[in-house]
Design a protein around this motif. Structure first.
Motif, PDB file in Angstrom:
ATOM      1  N   SER A  37      -4.031 -52.495   6.748  1.00 18.85           N
ATOM      2  CA  SER A  37      -4.503 -53.845   7.031  1.00 18.85           C
ATOM      3  C   SER A  37      -5.820 -53.878   7.796  1.00 18.85           C
ATOM      4  N   ALA A  38      -6.357 -52.709   8.133  1.00 15.54           N
ATOM      5  CA  ALA A  38      -7.595 -52.681   8.909  1.00 15.54           C
ATOM      6  C   ALA A  38      -8.734 -53.265   8.091  1.00 15.54           C
ATOM      7  N   PRO A  39      -9.548 -54.130   8.688  1.00  9.56           N
ATOM      8  CA  PRO A  39     -10.647 -54.735   7.932  1.00  9.56           C
ATOM      9  C   PRO A  39     -11.735 -53.731   7.622  1.00  9.56           C
ATOM     10  N   VAL A  40     -12.511 -54.042   6.597  1.00 15.62           N
ATOM     11  CA  VAL A  40     -13.654 -53.222   6.199  1.00 15.62           C
ATOM     12  C   VAL A  40     -14.908 -53.834   6.797  1.00 15.62           C
ATOM     13  N   SER A  41     -15.781 -53.007   7.366  1.00 18.60           N
ATOM     14  CA  SER A  41     -17.015 -53.519   7.943  1.00 18.60           C
ATOM     15  C   SER A  41     -18.159 -53.360   6.964  1.00 18.60           C
ATOM     16  N   ILE A  42     -19.163 -54.225   7.082  1.00 19.32           N
ATOM     17  CA  ILE A  42     -20.356 -54.094   6.255  1.00 19.32           C
ATOM     18  C   ILE A  42     -21.090 -52.803   6.612  1.00 19.32           C
ATOM     19  N   GLY A  43     -21.009 -52.386   7.866  1.00 19.36           N
ATOM     20  CA  GLY A  43     -21.621 -51.126   8.269  1.00 19.36           C
ATOM     21  C   GLY A  43     -21.059 -49.945   7.493  1.00 19.36           C
ATOM     22  N   LEU A  44     -19.746 -49.943   7.254  1.00 19.51           N
ATOM     23  CA  LEU A  44     -19.137 -48.889   6.460  1.00 19.51           C
ATOM     24  C   LEU A  44     -19.677 -48.910   5.037  1.00 19.51           C
ATOM     25  N   LEU A  45     -19.883 -50.098   4.487  1.00 14.59           N
ATOM     26  CA  LEU A  45     -20.431 -50.200   3.131  1.00 14.59           C
ATOM     27  C   LEU A  45     -21.846 -49.632   3.073  1.00 14.59           C
ATOM     28  N   GLY A  46     -22.620 -49.829   4.141  1.00  9.17           N
ATOM     29  CA  GLY A  46     -23.956 -49.244   4.188  1.00  9.17           C
ATOM     30  C   GLY A  46     -23.906 -47.729   4.132  1.00  9.17           C
ATOM     31  N   ARG A  47     -22.927 -47.142   4.804  1.00  8.99           N
ATOM     32  CA  ARG A  47     -22.780 -45.683   4.765  1.00  8.99           C
ATOM     33  C   ARG A  47     -22.250 -45.221   3.408  1.00  8.99           C
ATOM     34  N   ASP A  48     -21.441 -46.063   2.776  1.00  7.58           N
ATOM     35  CA  ASP A  48     -21.019 -45.767   1.403  1.00  7.58           C
ATOM     36  C   ASP A  48     -22.228 -45.708   0.473  1.00  7.58           C
ATOM     37  N   LEU A  49     -23.147 -46.649   0.629  1.00  4.99           N
ATOM     38  CA  LEU A  49     -24.350 -46.647  -0.199  1.00  4.99           C
ATOM     39  C   LEU A  49     -25.128 -45.348  -0.002  1.00  4.99           C
ATOM     40  N   ARG A  50     -25.218 -44.887   1.229  1.00  2.00           N
ATOM     41  CA  ARG A  50     -25.917 -43.623   1.478  1.00  2.00           C
ATOM     42  C   ARG A  50     -25.232 -42.476   0.719  1.00  2.00           C
ATOM     43  N   ALA A  51     -23.908 -42.465   0.705  1.00  7.68           N
ATOM     44  CA  ALA A  51     -23.189 -41.412  -0.017  1.00  7.68           C
ATOM     45  C   ALA A  51     -23.495 -41.457  -1.512  1.00  7.68           C
ATOM     46  N   VAL A  52     -23.568 -42.662  -2.064  1.00  5.89           N
ATOM     47  CA  VAL A  52     -23.883 -42.803  -3.491  1.00  5.89           C
ATOM     48  C   VAL A  52     -25.309 -42.340  -3.764  1.00  5.89           C
ATOM     49  N   LEU A  53     -26.240 -42.723  -2.906  1.00  9.64           N
ATOM     50  CA  LEU A  53     -27.632 -42.303  -3.083  1.00  9.64           C
ATOM     51  C   LEU A  53     -27.761 -40.777  -3.029  1.00  9.64           C
ATOM     52  N   ASP A  54     -27.091 -40.162  -2.073  1.00 12.77           N
ATOM     53  CA  ASP A  54     -27.180 -38.713  -1.954  1.00 12.77           C
ATOM     54  C   ASP A  54     -26.619 -38.018  -3.188  1.00 12.77           C
ATOM     55  N   ALA A  55     -25.570 -38.591  -3.778  1.00 13.44           N
ATOM     56  CA  ALA A  55     -24.936 -37.956  -4.934  1.00 13.44           C
ATOM     57  C   ALA A  55     -25.681 -38.241  -6.231  1.00 13.44           C
ATOM     58  N   ALA A  56     -26.116 -39.476  -6.413  1.00  9.91           N
ATOM     59  CA  ALA A  56     -26.673 -39.889  -7.701  1.00  9.91           C
ATOM     60  C   ALA A  56     -28.188 -39.784  -7.773  1.00  9.91           C
ATOM     61  N   VAL A  57     -28.863 -39.855  -6.614  1.00  9.31           N
ATOM     62  CA  VAL A  57     -30.331 -39.812  -6.591  1.00  9.31           C
ATOM     63  C   VAL A  57     -30.764 -38.867  -5.472  1.00  9.31           C
ATOM     64  N   PRO A  58     -30.521 -37.572  -5.623  1.00  8.80           N
ATOM     65  CA  PRO A  58     -30.829 -36.649  -4.531  1.00  8.80           C
ATOM     66  C   PRO A  58     -32.307 -36.525  -4.223  1.00  8.80           C
ATOM     67  N   LYS A  59     -33.169 -36.916  -5.147  1.00 11.15           N
ATOM     68  CA  LYS A  59     -34.609 -36.863  -4.871  1.00 11.15           C
ATOM     69  C   LYS A  59     -35.305 -37.961  -5.662  1.00 11.15           C
ATOM     70  N   GLY A  60     -36.525 -38.239  -5.250  1.00 12.80           N
ATOM     71  CA  GLY A  60     -37.328 -39.222  -5.944  1.00 12.80           C
ATOM     72  C   GLY A  60     -37.225 -40.607  -5.333  1.00 12.80           C
TER      73      GLY A  60
END
Length: 381
Positions: free
Chosen positions: A144-167
């Motif tokens: 039941s713990a809420p999700v923070s927008i800050g956590l979503l920002g860190r999720d975006l970083r994880a996606v960027l690192d995996a899908a767009v490692p350079k450029g």
């Protein structure tokens, strides 16, 4: 409380929570007749015939800081090499990363995806946690713990690192996706300075969502906000009951989300409308419950300074519909005020789900942004 009454209350409460928490970013299928069974058949026909949301790319998975698996897809351009600094393929081409809104999925970018494929642009589309094909990950607090927008920002970083490692990258976000981009910038300003070459904020907000009245009397909205956290927690703890209630009140639910999705809903193609309704139907009620508190707490005005502090030539777009009652145009105006070099566009007659309601205009604005995204002398990063 008997089942029928409980389901009805859960359904109505779920609808209220959806509207006030911006779940109402979808639309209802046209009310073709007053008979429920005929409307159901019409929905099934539209589901079978509609091509929307069928575009697929190369799948991938990023792993968030808490172990959550985040699903993304990459559209690679057909042309293998594009001159340096040009939107498109090749090691030096820009990659456009799309972040969707609350209670939607990456499929909501259908029209923009089709346009970028035709233009030969490399793009990444991802599902935010709990949405689409992404996981929830660990469930602290008994789920039941809420999700923070800050956590979503860190999720975006994880996606960027995996899908767009350079450029170089261009970030595009709608509603909650735009908020994700803002908090990402606040947490990773160095990344933005090094890698981001443009950003588009569509129908989103940097804060003050607790002031939005959704076109309703302010006292009623204040009362609903006081009650909604407890209601949503209860719904999240009994998702099966809540889902039954939502289905039982499907016509009322559909009418409510239609009210908040488009500025001119009668002009929307019924197939597109049904597509957006399906996106919302696929989101479990516990996702609604755990994300809702994040919006009242969202305040990212300071984070916008990261984008404003970049080079004067960085292309930025702030776009809204003038009939949006979920993130009203005044919220986009506040963002534009913090980004004085940004192109600020308000589409007359458009509502919150502007990327489906006015896909041609949104795609054209994004194409113009991409054309300015990388100067010809820009080196790859």
């Amino acid at each position: 409380m008997n089942w029928a009454r409980g389901a009805g209350i859960a359904g109505i409460a779920g609808i209220a929570g959806a509207a006030l928490g911006a779940v109402a970013t979808g639309v209802a299928v046209e009310r073709l007749t007053g008979h429920r069974s005929v409307r159901r058949q019409a929905r099934m026909t539209l589901d079978a015939a509609g091509p929307y949301g069928t575009l697929r790319g190369t799948p991938g998975t990023a792993v968030a800081e808490d172990g959550t698996e985040l699903y993304y897809e990459i559209d690679e351009p057909d042309v293998p090499d594009v001159p340096d600094g040009q939107p498109g393929g090749g090691a030096r081409g820009v990659t456009v990363v799309f972040s969707h809104g609350y209670c939607l999925s990456q499929d909501v970018w259908h029209f923009q995806r089709a346009a970028l494929r035709e233009a030969g642009v490399r793009a990444v589309y991802w599902d935010q946690r709990g949405h689409g094909r992404s996981g929830w990950g660990p469930a602290p607090g008994g789920g039941s713990a809420p999700v923070s927008i800050g956590l979503l920002g860190r999720d975006l970083r994880a996606v960027l690192d995996a899908a767009v490692p350079k450029g170089p990258v261009v970030l595009v976000g709608h509603s909650m996706g735009g908020m994700t981009m803002m908090t990402f910038a606040g947490q990773f300003p160095g990344y933005v300075a090094r890698r981001v070459r443009g950003a588009a904020f569509l129908a989103t907000s940097a804060g003050g969502l607790g002031e939005v009245t959704y076109g309703l009397p302010a006292p009623a909205v204040r009362a609903a906000r006081r009650a909604l956290p407890a209601v949503l927690r209860a719904l999240g703890s009994r998702p099966a009951l809540a889902e039954r209630g939502r289905r039982a009140a499907s016509d009322l639910y559909a009418g409510l989300i239609r009210r908040y999705a488009f500025g001119q809903p009668r002009q929307v193609d019924p197939g597109v409308a049904r597509f957006a309704e399906r996106l919302i139907e696929s989101v479990p009620i516990d996702v609604v419950a755990r994300f809702y508190p994040a919006f009242a707490a969202h305040d990212a005005f300071a984070d916008l300074a990261v984008f404003d502090g970049l080079s004067a030539g960085l292309p930025l777009l702030v776009l809204a519909g003038d009939r949006d009652e979920i993130t009203p145009p005044a919220h986009s105006e506040r963002i534009a005020a913090r980004l004085p070099r940004a192109e600020s566009v308000t589409l007359p007659g458009a509502g919150h789900l502007v990327l489906l309601e006015r896909p041609g205009e949104v795609s054209a604005r994004l194409a113009a942004l991409l054309a300015r995204s990388i100067p010809s002398h820009e080196p790859a990063v």
